[in-house]
Design an enzyme around this catalytic site. Structure first.
Site, mmCIF file in Angstrom:
data_model
loop_
_atom_site.group_PDB
_atom_site.id
_atom_site.type_symbol
_atom_site.label_atom_id
_atom_site.label_comp_id
_atom_site.label_asym_id
_atom_site.label_seq_id
_atom_site.Cartn_x
_atom_site.Cartn_y
_atom_site.Cartn_z
ATOM 1 N N GLY A 193 -1.294 -2.513 2.592
ATOM 2 C CA GLY A 193 0.271 -3.075 3.066
ATOM 3 C C GLY A 193 1.339 -2.461 1.667
ATOM 4 O O GLY A 193 2.337 -2.067 2.126
ATOM 5 N N CYS A 194 0.715 -2.568 0.773
ATOM 6 C CA CYS A 194 1.829 -2.248 -0.559
ATOM 7 C C CYS A 194 2.065 -0.645 -0.434
ATOM 8 O O CYS A 194 3.383 -0.311 -0.843
ATOM 9 C CB CYS A 194 1.398 -2.808 -1.777
ATOM 10 N N THR A 195 1.060 0.035 -0.199
ATOM 11 C CA THR A 195 1.350 1.708 -0.237
ATOM 12 C C THR A 195 2.144 1.862 1.154
ATOM 13 O O THR A 195 3.097 2.824 0.742
ATOM 14 C CB THR A 195 0.012 2.317 0.168
#
Length: 157
Positions: free
Chosen positions: A44-46
């Site tokens: 998700g952060c990527t």
């Protein structure tokens, strides 16, 4: 205590990628997006970072600096930025100073266990250093575009 809409954001200095330190007061005159993400190099952060990366030119045109913040150490942030070709700095907030200003450390549940972690959140600071908008409990799809549109509207006055 967290900052609220319309209020000046307390100044902070934090270690960032690119062998830099970021000081909020030095960015006065530009809008600043501060987005908090739970952990470097997770899916998700990527995706979220990539969405901001892909809109960097439009943020620049709206006189807006992008800063990604997590509690990861600087080495993890440097690796994450390089691997994903992020074109903005990532802040290492191991001591949670910046997290505290924005009150993003929340009790979370993962696999039935409770722990304190970063709630995915984004903040838009105006060119005078006041909090203009906030998004808490962010869902990644479409989020960077929504933040961009808010930054563009704020810049247009």
């Amino acid at each position: 205590m967290s900052v609220s809409i319309g209020q000046p954001v307390p100044d902070f200095t934090a270690t960032a990628t690119g062998d830099t330190t970021v000081t909020l007061s030095e960015l006065k005159g530009r809008q600043v997006v501060v987005y908090f993400y739970p952990k470097a190099s997770t899916p998700g952060c990527t995706t979220e970072g990539g969405d901001f990366r892909d809109r960097r030119e439009a943020f620049d045109a709206a006189n807006t600096v992008i800063l990604g913040v997590s509690r990861d150490g600087i080495r993890a942030q440097v690796n994450f930025k390089a691997k994903q070709d992020f074109n903005f700095e990532l802040v290492s907030d191991k001591d949670e100073t910046v997290c505290g200003i924005f009150d993003v450390i929340k009790l979370k549940k993962l696999y039935g266990k409770e722990h304190l972690g970063i709630e995915r959140s984004t903040f838009l600071i105006d060119a005078e250093g006041r909090l203009a908008r906030e998004w808490r409990g962010v869902k990644v799809p479409g989020h960077a575009q929504e933040v961009l549109e808010a930054a563009q509207a704020l810049h247009a006055g």
